[in-house]
Design a protein around this motif. Structure first.
Motif, PDB file in Angstrom:
ATOM      1  N   HIS A 135       6.495 -15.214   1.602  1.00 32.38           N
ATOM      2  CA  HIS A 135       6.870 -13.783   1.064  1.00 32.38           C
ATOM      3  C   HIS A 135       7.231 -12.903   0.523  1.00 32.38           C
ATOM      4  CE1 HIS A 135       5.478 -13.223   5.632  1.00 32.38           C
ATOM      5  NE2 HIS A 135       5.972 -14.474   6.089  1.00 32.38           N
ATOM      6  N   LEU A 136       6.394 -12.222   0.232  1.00 31.66           N
ATOM      7  CA  LEU A 136       7.257 -11.660  -1.397  1.00 31.66           C
ATOM      8  C   LEU A 136       8.388 -10.478  -0.760  1.00 31.66           C
ATOM      9  CD1 LEU A 136       4.284 -12.137  -4.699  1.00 31.66           C
ATOM     10  CD2 LEU A 136       6.620 -13.259  -3.625  1.00 31.66           C
ATOM     11  N   VAL A 137       8.891 -10.075  -0.725  1.00 33.81           N
ATOM     12  CA  VAL A 137       9.524  -8.955  -0.132  1.00 33.81           C
ATOM     13  C   VAL A 137       9.882  -8.018  -1.580  1.00 33.81           C
ATOM     14  CG1 VAL A 137       9.984  -9.385   1.243  1.00 33.81           C
ATOM     15  CG2 VAL A 137      12.004  -9.782  -0.189  1.00 33.81           C
ATOM     16  N   GLY A 138      10.315  -6.147  -0.929  1.00 28.25           N
ATOM     17  CA  GLY A 138      10.556  -5.652  -2.548  1.00 28.25           C
ATOM     18  C   GLY A 138       9.835  -4.887  -3.298  1.00 28.25           C
ATOM     19  N   LEU A 139       8.259  -4.773  -3.589  1.00 32.53           N
ATOM     20  CA  LEU A 139       7.276  -4.979  -4.124  1.00 32.53           C
ATOM     21  C   LEU A 139       5.706  -4.211  -3.486  1.00 32.53           C
ATOM     22  CD1 LEU A 139       7.709  -8.961  -6.287  1.00 32.53           C
ATOM     23  CD2 LEU A 139       7.880  -5.535  -7.524  1.00 32.53           C
ATOM     24  N   PRO A 140       5.524  -3.758  -3.892  1.00 34.41           N
ATOM     25  CA  PRO A 140       3.648  -2.612  -3.110  1.00 34.41           C
ATOM     26  C   PRO A 140       3.149  -4.311  -3.168  1.00 34.41           C
ATOM     27  CG  PRO A 140       4.705  -2.032  -5.282  1.00 34.41           C
ATOM     28  CD  PRO A 140       5.521  -2.907  -5.163  1.00 34.41           C
ATOM     29  N   GLU A 141       2.468  -3.950  -1.640  1.00 40.48           N
ATOM     30  CA  GLU A 141       1.736  -5.058  -1.153  1.00 40.48           C
ATOM     31  C   GLU A 141       0.702  -5.361  -2.008  1.00 40.48           C
ATOM     32  OE1 GLU A 141       0.256  -8.180   0.717  1.00 40.48           O
ATOM     33  OE2 GLU A 141       2.016  -7.111   0.707  1.00 40.48           O
ATOM     34  N   THR A 142      -0.255  -3.896  -2.743  1.00 40.42           N
ATOM     35  CA  THR A 142      -1.217  -4.499  -3.868  1.00 40.42           C
ATOM     36  C   THR A 142      -0.703  -5.112  -5.092  1.00 40.42           C
ATOM     37  OG1 THR A 142      -0.729  -2.323  -4.242  1.00 40.42           O
ATOM     38  CG2 THR A 142      -3.014  -2.352  -2.942  1.00 40.42           C
ATOM     39  N   SER A 143       0.037  -5.022  -5.607  1.00 41.41           N
ATOM     40  CA  SER A 143       0.620  -5.436  -6.937  1.00 41.41           C
ATOM     41  C   SER A 143       0.934  -7.272  -6.565  1.00 41.41           C
ATOM     42  CB  SER A 143       1.748  -5.208  -7.297  1.00 41.41           C
ATOM     43  OG  SER A 143       3.187  -5.533  -6.533  1.00 41.41           O
ATOM     44  N   VAL A 144       0.916  -7.845  -5.327  1.00 40.47           N
ATOM     45  CA  VAL A 144       1.727  -8.591  -5.199  1.00 40.47           C
ATOM     46  C   VAL A 144       0.958  -9.693  -4.941  1.00 40.47           C
ATOM     47  CG1 VAL A 144       4.303  -8.615  -4.934  1.00 40.47           C
ATOM     48  CG2 VAL A 144       2.403  -8.515  -3.302  1.00 40.47           C
ATOM     49  N   TRP A 145      -0.330  -9.268  -3.721  1.00 40.23           N
ATOM     50  CA  TRP A 145      -1.259 -10.710  -3.501  1.00 40.23           C
ATOM     51  C   TRP A 145      -2.221 -11.672  -4.397  1.00 40.23           C
ATOM     52  CZ3 TRP A 145      -6.620 -11.056  -4.146  1.00 40.23           C
ATOM     53  CH2 TRP A 145      -6.369  -9.626  -4.678  1.00 40.23           C
ATOM     54  N   PRO A 146      -2.155 -10.358  -5.849  1.00 34.62           N
ATOM     55  CA  PRO A 146      -2.985 -11.475  -6.802  1.00 34.62           C
ATOM     56  C   PRO A 146      -1.421 -12.801  -6.930  1.00 34.62           C
ATOM     57  CG  PRO A 146      -3.229  -9.605  -7.152  1.00 34.62           C
ATOM     58  CD  PRO A 146      -1.990  -9.568  -5.864  1.00 34.62           C
ATOM     59  N   ALA A 147      -0.303 -12.278  -6.859  1.00 34.48           N
ATOM     60  CA  ALA A 147       1.429 -13.002  -7.618  1.00 34.48           C
ATOM     61  C   ALA A 147       0.672 -14.525  -6.973  1.00 34.48           C
ATOM     62  CB  ALA A 147       1.994 -11.885  -7.710  1.00 34.48           C
ATOM     63  N   ARG A 148       1.282 -13.842  -5.444  1.00 33.37           N
ATOM     64  CA  ARG A 148       1.110 -14.542  -4.284  1.00 33.37           C
ATOM     65  C   ARG A 148      -0.092 -15.586  -4.371  1.00 33.37           C
ATOM     66  NH1 ARG A 148       0.357 -11.754   0.342  1.00 33.37           N
ATOM     67  NH2 ARG A 148       2.572 -11.039   0.353  1.00 33.37           N
ATOM     68  N   ALA A 149      -1.563 -15.067  -4.536  1.00 31.97           N
ATOM     69  CA  ALA A 149      -2.978 -16.222  -4.756  1.00 31.97           C
ATOM     70  C   ALA A 149      -2.551 -17.506  -5.754  1.00 31.97           C
ATOM     71  CB  ALA A 149      -4.333 -15.542  -5.024  1.00 31.97           C
ATOM     72  N   ARG A 150      -1.950 -16.632  -6.650  1.00 30.30           N
ATOM     73  CA  ARG A 150      -1.625 -17.462  -8.286  1.00 30.30           C
ATOM     74  C   ARG A 150      -0.515 -18.835  -7.985  1.00 30.30           C
ATOM     75  NH1 ARG A 150      -1.501 -12.871 -11.063  1.00 30.30           N
ATOM     76  NH2 ARG A 150       0.439 -12.611 -11.699  1.00 30.30           N
ATOM     77  N   ILE A 151       0.664 -17.815  -7.514  1.00 33.24           N
ATOM     78  CA  ILE A 151       1.768 -18.848  -7.102  1.00 33.24           C
ATOM     79  C   ILE A 151       0.910 -20.556  -6.683  1.00 33.24           C
ATOM     80  CG2 ILE A 151       3.858 -19.372  -6.574  1.00 33.24           C
ATOM     81  CD1 ILE A 151       4.718 -16.442  -8.067  1.00 33.24           C
ATOM     82  N   ARG A 152       0.761 -19.848  -5.631  1.00 33.64           N
ATOM     83  CA  ARG A 152       0.066 -20.766  -4.440  1.00 33.64           C
ATOM     84  C   ARG A 152      -1.105 -21.925  -5.270  1.00 33.64           C
ATOM     85  NH1 ARG A 152      -0.113 -21.636   1.319  1.00 33.64           N
ATOM     86  NH2 ARG A 152       0.683 -20.229   1.540  1.00 33.64           N
ATOM     87  N   ALA A 153      -1.743 -20.938  -5.523  1.00 37.55           N
ATOM     88  CA  ALA A 153      -2.944 -22.113  -6.425  1.00 37.55           C
ATOM     89  C   ALA A 153      -2.290 -23.180  -7.337  1.00 37.55           C
ATOM     90  CB  ALA A 153      -3.712 -21.823  -7.510  1.00 37.55           C
TER      91      ALA A 153
END
Ligand SMILES: [Zn+2]
Length: 498
Positions: free
Chosen positions: A33-51
């Motif tokens: 979970h990335l909190v405090g940031l707009p969802e649309t801007s964090v989902w690519p980040a979440r995908a990058r970090i996980r991969a």
């Protein structure tokens, strides 16, 4: 289960802010979970970090992980924080000892395969970290040389997330020694005024503009580009502070290796460039050509061929010394204080001046595209190819010496003011604090009374008259200086726009 915190840096325009990155690992579903940031801007980040983590040979932590970045600036996620987020979450999950990431700043965008990509703006980001008292910075290897330019920075270059994790676990992440010195940027300015044939009036105009910081219009069919390219070479060298600003702008533009150190920059965008390339883009936080000219020269060759919004859009940086862009909930400013050089052929047709059969009206319309810009230009001169065998003039070094002497005179006079060049002095102060000789004032006033010179125009004439006096080594402008300022303003072909 665990908690860890580290730092990264976010940029708004050229201004860098150190941000805290915190991670908490709690029992629950293996989620991020990335909190405090707009969802649309964090989902690519979440995908990058996980991969990136999975492709680095590290198992995804069996925990519910929450990561937050504070303060949230800008309100859009900056990929330069990827690396900080990845190490924070791995430390919270117990993969990395949390104390080993605490006193460091991590910068770098993660690739899906676990590689660490370079980011733009490393120079201002590392400078902000050092100012905030955090000297140990982990940066993408491609950016290490740039980061090492910041005095006091201890730079740790990295190329793969797997290596970072491994070195943090074993306490072997070290700063980089044996930094080879930065090669001097290959100067495109190894050009000299001695190469320019003829054109004594334009050369004189160039010198006056260099000495006073005035904007220049070169009209006709001639070596305008040669002259514009030689203007930085006769300007005073960049001060340390100006060189630092220029280096940060070039860093943010991803052109660190092209940043001039001593000679002021020359930025000469092509007329086909987009407005974003010229003025910058708020979406990519990328400064444009006008900011790459900061503290130097912006040359618009064949100026009437530029799109109208690009031409008229120059007025704001000319008047304020900066570009202001807004969009995506953000507002950014990039520095853009430069000397403008415009040139224009007599008309839009491809014929040479002698063969051109265009009507005076067609020529007037073509030139009228520049009306707004020309209202800010103080010096005009004709350029022509003329006789190829024409005598060439003085070398740049001789002209630069006179320019420097004039600048020193002006700086001395302006020592108690916020201004450094004559072109910067406001009209009201010209009237009240810097009176010219009586005959000079009378000449300019009589010109103003004819209605051909506006109040703004009169102020520009006074500034140029001061520059001419500085070049002569005189205490104040006399009648001759005022007369010469009028001539320079009208241009030899008398087509000066008012
Ligand atoms: Zn024509």
């Amino acid at each position: 289960m665990g908690y860890a915190s580290t730092r990264s840096v976010a940029l708004i325009g050229i201004t860098a802010h150190v941000v805290g990155v915190e991670a908490d690992a709690a029992p629950g579903d293996a989620e991020l979970h990335l909190v405090g940031l707009p969802e649309t801007s964090v989902w690519p980040a979440r995908a990058r970090i996980r991969a990136a983590i999975l492709n680095s040979g590290t198992a995804w932590p069996d925990a519910r992980i929450t990561v937050s970045v504070t303060p949230v600036i800008p309100p859009v996620y900056d990929a330069a924080a990827d690396l900080a987020l990845a190490v924070a979450l791995l430390a919270a999950a117990g993969v990395i000892p949390p104390e080993r990431i605490a006193g460091r700043v991590f910068l770098g965008e993660l690739a899906l395969d676990g590689g660490i990509r370079p980011v733009r703006g490393v120079l201002p980001m590392v400078a902000a970290a050092v100012r905030a008292g955090i000297s140990r910075v982990v940066v993408p290897a491609e950016c290490a040389r740039e980061a090492a330019q910041v005095p006091g920075a201890v730079v740790m270059p990295v190329t793969r997330l797997a290596d970072v994790v491994d070195q943090l676990r074993h306490g072997t992440l070290r700063d980089h020694h044996g930094q080879e010195p930065e090669p001097a940027p290959s100067s495109s300015l190894a050009v000299d005024l001695a190469d320019v044939p003829g054109n004594p009036a334009a050369r004189r105009a160039l010198e006056v503009c260099a000495a006073g910081g005035h904007h220049l219009f070169l009209s006709g069919d001639g070596p305008a580009t040669m002259l514009a390219e030689r203007l930085p070479g006769i300007l005073p060298p960049l001060t340390d502070e100006a060189a630092r600003q220029v280096a940060e702008i070039y860093s943010l533009a991803g052109q660190s290796n092209r940043a001039p150190r001593i000679t002021p920059p020359l930025s000469a965008p092509h007329r086909s460039e987009t407005p974003a390339a010229i003025f910058g883009s708020v979406a990519g936080n990328r400064p444009g050509a006008v900011s790459l000219a900061h503290r130097g020269v912006l040359h618009l060759a064949d100026a009437p061929e530029f799109a109208r919004p690009v031409l008229d859009g120059q007025c704001r940086p000319l008047d304020s010394g900066q570009v202001h862009l807004a969009g995506l909930g953000r507002s950014v400013r990039y520095p853009a204080r430069f000397t403008l050089v415009l040139d224009a052929r007599p008309c839009s047709c491809p014929e040479s001046w002698e063969e051109c059969a265009c009507t005076p009206e067609a020529r007037r319309r073509y030139r009228a595209r520049l009306a707004l810009l020309l209202s800010r230009v103080a010096v005009r001169a004709p350029v022509e190819w003329g006789d190829r065998g024409a005598r060439t003039g003085e070398p740049s070094a001789m002209v630069a010496a006179r320019v420097l002497a004039a600048r020193v005179r002006a700086a001395h006079r302006l020592a108690d003011t916020p201004w450094r060049t004559n072109a910067e002095v406001p009209a009201s102060d010209l009237r009240t604090r810097f009176p010219v000789a009586l005959e000079a004032a009378e000449l300019l006033r009589s010109e103003a009374n004819t209605g051909l010179v506006t109040a703004d125009g009169l102020a520009r004439l006074l500034r140029v008259a001061w520059t001419l006096a500085d070049l002569r080594g005189a205490d104040r402008p006399q009648l001759d200086d005022a007369a010469s300022a009028l001539e320079l303003w009208k241009g030899a072909d008398g087509d000066g726009a008012r």
